[in-house]
Every structure is written in structure tokens, then in C-alpha cells.
Scaffold this motif. Structure first.
Motif, PDB file in Angstrom:
ATOM      1  N   TYR A  62      45.973 -51.746 -34.578  1.00  0.00           N
ATOM      2  CA  TYR A  62      46.313 -52.218 -33.224  1.00  0.00           C
ATOM      3  C   TYR A  62      45.901 -53.652 -32.906  1.00  0.00           C
ATOM      4  O   TYR A  62      46.361 -54.208 -31.916  1.00  0.00           O
ATOM      5  N   ILE A  63      45.032 -54.266 -33.755  1.00  0.00           N
ATOM      6  CA  ILE A  63      44.369 -55.506 -33.353  1.00  0.00           C
ATOM      7  C   ILE A  63      45.353 -56.667 -33.136  1.00  0.00           C
ATOM      8  O   ILE A  63      45.116 -57.571 -32.345  1.00  0.00           O
ATOM      9  N   ALA A  64      46.496 -56.634 -33.837  1.00  0.00           N
ATOM     10  CA  ALA A  64      47.456 -57.743 -33.725  1.00  0.00           C
ATOM     11  C   ALA A  64      48.136 -57.765 -32.355  1.00  0.00           C
ATOM     12  O   ALA A  64      48.604 -58.808 -31.896  1.00  0.00           O
ATOM     13  N   GLY A  65      48.206 -56.617 -31.694  1.00  0.00           N
ATOM     14  CA  GLY A  65      48.732 -56.553 -30.328  1.00  0.00           C
ATOM     15  C   GLY A  65      50.195 -56.946 -30.220  1.00  0.00           C
ATOM     16  O   GLY A  65      50.945 -56.935 -31.205  1.00  0.00           O
ATOM     17  N   PHE A  66      50.573 -57.265 -28.976  1.00  0.00           N
ATOM     18  CA  PHE A  66      51.959 -57.613 -28.667  1.00  0.00           C
ATOM     19  C   PHE A  66      51.962 -59.008 -28.034  1.00  0.00           C
ATOM     20  O   PHE A  66      51.869 -59.142 -26.814  1.00  0.00           O
ATOM     21  N   PRO A  67      52.013 -60.065 -28.893  1.00  0.00           N
ATOM     22  CA  PRO A  67      52.056 -61.421 -28.325  1.00  0.00           C
ATOM     23  C   PRO A  67      53.329 -61.626 -27.508  1.00  0.00           C
ATOM     24  O   PRO A  67      54.213 -60.762 -27.505  1.00  0.00           O
ATOM     25  N   GLU A  68      53.425 -62.802 -26.870  1.00  0.00           N
ATOM     26  CA  GLU A  68      54.531 -63.115 -25.943  1.00  0.00           C
ATOM     27  C   GLU A  68      55.894 -62.572 -26.386  1.00  0.00           C
ATOM     28  O   GLU A  68      56.357 -62.856 -27.484  1.00  0.00           O
ATOM     29  N   HIS A  69      56.518 -61.800 -25.504  1.00  0.00           N
ATOM     30  CA  HIS A  69      57.874 -61.311 -25.745  1.00  0.00           C
ATOM     31  C   HIS A  69      58.517 -61.033 -24.391  1.00  0.00           C
ATOM     32  O   HIS A  69      57.820 -60.827 -23.405  1.00  0.00           O
ATOM     33  N   PRO A  70      59.843 -61.038 -24.337  1.00  0.00           N
ATOM     34  CA  PRO A  70      60.539 -60.871 -23.051  1.00  0.00           C
ATOM     35  C   PRO A  70      60.954 -59.413 -22.784  1.00  0.00           C
ATOM     36  O   PRO A  70      60.962 -58.584 -23.704  1.00  0.00           O
ATOM     37  N   HIS A  71      61.254 -59.114 -21.522  1.00  0.00           N
ATOM     38  CA  HIS A  71      61.936 -57.873 -21.138  1.00  0.00           C
ATOM     39  C   HIS A  71      62.885 -58.188 -19.993  1.00  0.00           C
ATOM     40  O   HIS A  71      62.572 -59.040 -19.162  1.00  0.00           O
ATOM     41  N   ARG A  72      64.000 -57.461 -19.938  1.00  0.00           N
ATOM     42  CA  ARG A  72      64.901 -57.542 -18.770  1.00  0.00           C
ATOM     43  C   ARG A  72      65.589 -56.205 -18.579  1.00  0.00           C
ATOM     44  O   ARG A  72      66.026 -55.581 -19.546  1.00  0.00           O
ATOM     45  N   GLY A  73      65.702 -55.764 -17.309  1.00  0.00           N
ATOM     46  CA  GLY A  73      66.615 -54.676 -16.973  1.00  0.00           C
ATOM     47  C   GLY A  73      65.998 -53.301 -16.814  1.00  0.00           C
ATOM     48  O   GLY A  73      66.725 -52.346 -16.548  1.00  0.00           O
ATOM     49  N   PHE A  74      64.647 -53.183 -16.960  1.00  0.00           N
ATOM     50  CA  PHE A  74      64.040 -51.845 -16.866  1.00  0.00           C
ATOM     51  C   PHE A  74      62.568 -51.987 -16.493  1.00  0.00           C
ATOM     52  O   PHE A  74      62.106 -53.082 -16.151  1.00  0.00           O
ATOM     53  N   GLU A  75      61.832 -50.867 -16.513  1.00  0.00           N
ATOM     54  CA  GLU A  75      60.412 -50.857 -16.159  1.00  0.00           C
ATOM     55  C   GLU A  75      59.603 -50.365 -17.362  1.00  0.00           C
ATOM     56  O   GLU A  75      60.074 -49.499 -18.110  1.00  0.00           O
ATOM     57  N   THR A  76      58.407 -50.911 -17.525  1.00  0.00           N
ATOM     58  CA  THR A  76      57.508 -50.403 -18.567  1.00  0.00           C
ATOM     59  C   THR A  76      56.275 -49.831 -17.885  1.00  0.00           C
ATOM     60  O   THR A  76      55.723 -50.434 -16.967  1.00  0.00           O
ATOM     61  N   ILE A  77      55.881 -48.639 -18.331  1.00  0.00           N
ATOM     62  CA  ILE A  77      54.720 -47.963 -17.756  1.00  0.00           C
ATOM     63  C   ILE A  77      53.748 -47.690 -18.895  1.00  0.00           C
ATOM     64  O   ILE A  77      54.048 -46.901 -19.802  1.00  0.00           O
ATOM     65  N   SER A  78      52.613 -48.389 -18.872  1.00  0.00           N
ATOM     66  CA  SER A  78      51.611 -48.238 -19.926  1.00  0.00           C
ATOM     67  C   SER A  78      50.476 -47.389 -19.387  1.00  0.00           C
ATOM     68  O   SER A  78      50.001 -47.616 -18.272  1.00  0.00           O
ATOM     69  N   TYR A  79      50.044 -46.426 -20.173  1.00  0.00           N
ATOM     70  CA  TYR A  79      48.980 -45.502 -19.763  1.00  0.00           C
ATOM     71  C   TYR A  79      47.952 -45.507 -20.889  1.00  0.00           C
ATOM     72  O   TYR A  79      48.251 -45.077 -22.008  1.00  0.00           O
ATOM     73  N   MET A  80      46.780 -46.035 -20.588  1.00  0.00           N
ATOM     74  CA  MET A  80      45.738 -46.165 -21.602  1.00  0.00           C
ATOM     75  C   MET A  80      44.772 -44.999 -21.457  1.00  0.00           C
ATOM     76  O   MET A  80      44.084 -44.883 -20.441  1.00  0.00           O
ATOM     77  N   ILE A  81      44.735 -44.127 -22.441  1.00  0.00           N
ATOM     78  CA  ILE A  81      43.775 -43.013 -22.411  1.00  0.00           C
ATOM     79  C   ILE A  81      42.378 -43.564 -22.747  1.00  0.00           C
ATOM     80  O   ILE A  81      41.416 -43.316 -22.023  1.00  0.00           O
ATOM     81  N   THR A  82      42.286 -44.303 -23.840  1.00  0.00           N
ATOM     82  CA  THR A  82      41.028 -44.915 -24.269  1.00  0.00           C
ATOM     83  C   THR A  82      41.339 -46.285 -24.846  1.00  0.00           C
ATOM     84  O   THR A  82      42.213 -46.388 -25.709  1.00  0.00           O
ATOM     85  N   LEU A  96      43.775 -56.165 -16.721  1.00  0.00           N
ATOM     86  CA  LEU A  96      43.165 -55.468 -17.851  1.00  0.00           C
ATOM     87  C   LEU A  96      43.385 -53.979 -17.631  1.00  0.00           C
ATOM     88  O   LEU A  96      43.021 -53.446 -16.582  1.00  0.00           O
ATOM     89  N   ILE A  97      44.005 -53.338 -18.597  1.00  0.00           N
ATOM     90  CA  ILE A  97      44.232 -51.896 -18.497  1.00  0.00           C
ATOM     91  C   ILE A  97      43.192 -51.225 -19.393  1.00  0.00           C
ATOM     92  O   ILE A  97      43.077 -51.559 -20.565  1.00  0.00           O
ATOM     93  N   THR A  98      42.397 -50.339 -18.776  1.00  0.00           N
ATOM     94  CA  THR A  98      41.300 -49.704 -19.512  1.00  0.00           C
ATOM     95  C   THR A  98      41.358 -48.195 -19.334  1.00  0.00           C
ATOM     96  O   THR A  98      42.244 -47.669 -18.659  1.00  0.00           O
ATOM     97  N   ASN A  99      40.365 -47.535 -19.903  1.00  0.00           N
ATOM     98  CA  ASN A  99      40.285 -46.077 -19.986  1.00  0.00           C
ATOM     99  C   ASN A  99      40.852 -45.344 -18.769  1.00  0.00           C
ATOM    100  O   ASN A  99      40.268 -45.373 -17.693  1.00  0.00           O
ATOM    101  N   GLY A 100      41.975 -44.678 -18.969  1.00  0.00           N
ATOM    102  CA  GLY A 100      42.565 -43.865 -17.913  1.00  0.00           C
ATOM    103  C   GLY A 100      43.442 -44.636 -16.944  1.00  0.00           C
ATOM    104  O   GLY A 100      43.986 -44.049 -16.008  1.00  0.00           O
ATOM    105  N   GLY A 101      43.602 -45.932 -17.151  1.00  0.00           N
ATOM    106  CA  GLY A 101      44.370 -46.755 -16.222  1.00  0.00           C
ATOM    107  C   GLY A 101      45.846 -46.839 -16.599  1.00  0.00           C
ATOM    108  O   GLY A 101      46.233 -46.605 -17.744  1.00  0.00           O
TER     109      GLY A 101
END
Ligand code: FE
Length: 291
Positions: A62-82, A96-101
Motif C-alpha cells: 500500500y505504501i506507494a498510494g494513489f498519487p495525483e489522478h483525476p475523476h469526473r462524473g461520479f462520487e467516491t466513498i472511502s471507508y478506512m477500517i484501520t 486525513l481519513i483514519t480508523n473508522g472514518g
């Protein structure tokens, strides 16, 4: 304080139409993901476009992550358990999205963003769901909200379920986010061994479960861990009934189908090919801004 509620009792419930194994994919700069809801299921699970599950205690996953990228036309919902992940976007949002956020982002007419881990070791586990926008809202202004764990409405039932209501409503408890048009329901349901949970759903809404701890049954059909169950839409069914023989944890996701054409090119989801070409042109010309 967590509300204590009486469990629903449904007369007729939806069964499992089929079980789906995810596909392992690499995304971002090299993040290992289980893509549970793939492009071939977008029509069947309209208005949902994608569900990615990630979970690893190996930083190389996971360490490389998601560097700059575009989105158009929808919604993204990220849910961080840990874990810890930082978001920055071209509309000026940072969080910052953290545990449970949860982080809810409406890309609308376009954002460029980055989603990068803020941890060098340990477990990172969570989900990213893509929810389509109705054609009329695809070019709306971007929107963003961070919802820390303590702000997600939750309740427990007398049938042994602990429920977090990320979107929509359950047992009269309104979730953190409401959406017209797609009317999403997004629940995180923890079940003690022997517990059950029932959720009312309009028959026309498409719905699925993703089990990420334990194993549950839906109308007698077993749904093991790391599987998605697509729920059938019989017109008479009032909702879904989930039973757990062992301690389990399940995402229940449902929404009203848009019934509109879906055209996707990577991070752009529009209704037509011409709109996709426009999105590529606008991004290349810098009209999304920079993160
Ligand atoms: Fe993204």
C-alpha cells in the motif's frame, strides 16, 4: 451514546442471486486491491460502479498510494477500517481519513486528487466505493466531506447487531450522508455469533453484501468472508435478512438504479463516448486544476 433499538421483522426477504469473488488488481502507484465490484457488474448493480477492498499489513502492498489522478462524473466513498490516508484535491479540500472514518467526495465536473498513506508499517484495511451521479449532476461542482468515526450514526439492536449508518437510513436512524437520485444505503453491520439483522429495502433498489469478517447466511445461502453476494430483487421482498452463526462483519450497500447509459474510461464515468473525449481534453488542458 449508542441507541438501542428493536430489530425489524420482515415477512418476505431477498435471497442471494449469486456470489462473486473479487479480482486482485494493482492500482494507483502499485497498491494491491481486491476489486469486488468490477466493470462487468455495473449494469446489474447500477448505480454502483466499483467496490475495492484493500487490507494488508505489508507496507509494500500500500505504501506507494494513489498519487495525483483525476475523476469526473461520479462520487467516491472511502471507508478506512484501520489505517491513515491523506487526501488533497484541486478543489482545495484536504483531509486525513483514519480508523473508522469515511471520506465522501463528489467529483462532479472534475477534481485532481491524491490519496496517500500516512503510515510506514502496520495494517491498512478499508474500502472504496464508486457511486454514479445522475446525468443532470455529472457536471456539478465538486463536493467533499470527512466524516470521522465518532460522527457516523450508530445503533445496536436487541437481535445482536451493531450498525453504523454511513448513508441512507436504518431502523429510523439517518446516516451521515443522504443523496437524492441514487438514494444510497451504506451500512457496516457487526453481528455477534447467533445474531441477525434485517434491513428494509425498496424492491427496485439494487443491493449487495460484502462479508469481511466471519460468515453469514442470507435465506439459507452461506456467504463466506471476502465474498460479495448480489441480492435478488423479487417484487414482493421487503428487504434483506442476514444471520451470523459466528461473529461477522458485513457491508450492506443498496441504491436506486439510474437506468442511464454508462460510459467509462478509467477515472471518468459519463453517459456517452463524446463526453469521455471531452473529459480527457479538459483534463489534458488543465481545466480540472492541480491537486
Ligand atoms: Fe481517486
Amino acid at each position: 451514546m449508542t441507541q438501542q433499538l428493536t430489530a425489524e421483522r420482515l415477512t418476505t426477504a431477498r435471497g442471494v442471486e449469486r456470489l462473486v469473488n473479487g479480482q486482485f488488481v494493482m492500482d494507483g502507484a502499485g497498491v494491491k486491491i481486491n476489486r469486488v465490484l468490477t466493470q462487468t457488474l455495473q449494469r446489474r448493480l447500477d448505480p454502483f460502479l466499483m467496490l475495492d477492498a484493500f487490507g494488508s499489513d505489508k507496507p509494500g502492498d500500500y505504501i506507494a498510494g494513489f498519487p495525483e489522478h483525476p475523476h469526473r462524473g461520479f462520487e467516491t466513498i472511502s471507508y478506512m477500517i484501520t489505517g491513515r490516508m491523506r487526501h488533497k484535491d484541486s478543489a482545495g479540500h484536504e483531509g486525513l481519513i483514519t480508523n473508522g472514518g469515511v471520506q465522501w467526495m463528489t467529483a462532479g465536473r472534475g477534481v485532481v486528487h491524491s490519496e496517500m498513506p500516512e503510515q510506514n508499517d502496520g495494517l491498512m484495511e478499508g474500502f472504496q466505493l464508486w457511486l454514479n451521479l445522475p446525468a443532470r449532476d455529472k457536471m456539478s461542482a465538486p463536493w467533499y466531506r470527512d466524516i470521522p468515526s465518532e460522527e457516523i450514526p450508530r445503533f445496536v439492536t436487541d437481535a445482536g447487531a451493531t450498525v453504523q449508518v454511513i448513508a441512507g437510513s436504518s431502523h429510523g436512524v439517518a446516516g451521515a450522508v443522504q443523496r437524492d437520485g441514487t438514494e444510497p444505503v451504506y451500512l457496516d453491520i457487526e453481528l455477534a455469533a447467533g445474531a441477525s439483522f434485517e434491513q428494509r429495502l425498496p424492491p427496485g433498489h439494487n443491493a449487495f453484501l460484502y462479508v469481511f469478517r466471519g460468515e453469514v447466511t442470507v435465506e439459507g445461502k452461506g456467504v463466506p468472508s471476502a465474498r460479495m453476494a448480489i441480492l435478488a430483487n423479487p417484487p414482493a421482498a421487503e428487504g434483506v435478512r442476514i444471520k451470523a452463526a459466528q461473529a461477522s462483519r458485513v457491508l450492506l450497500i443498496a441504491g436506486r438504479p439510474l437506468g442511464e447509459p454508462i460510459a467509462q474510461l478509467g477515472p471518468f464515468v459519463m453517459n456517452t463516448q463524446a463526453e469521455l473525449h471531452q473529459a480527457v481534453d479538459d483534463f489534458r488542458a488543465g481545466r480540472f486544476g492541480a491537486a
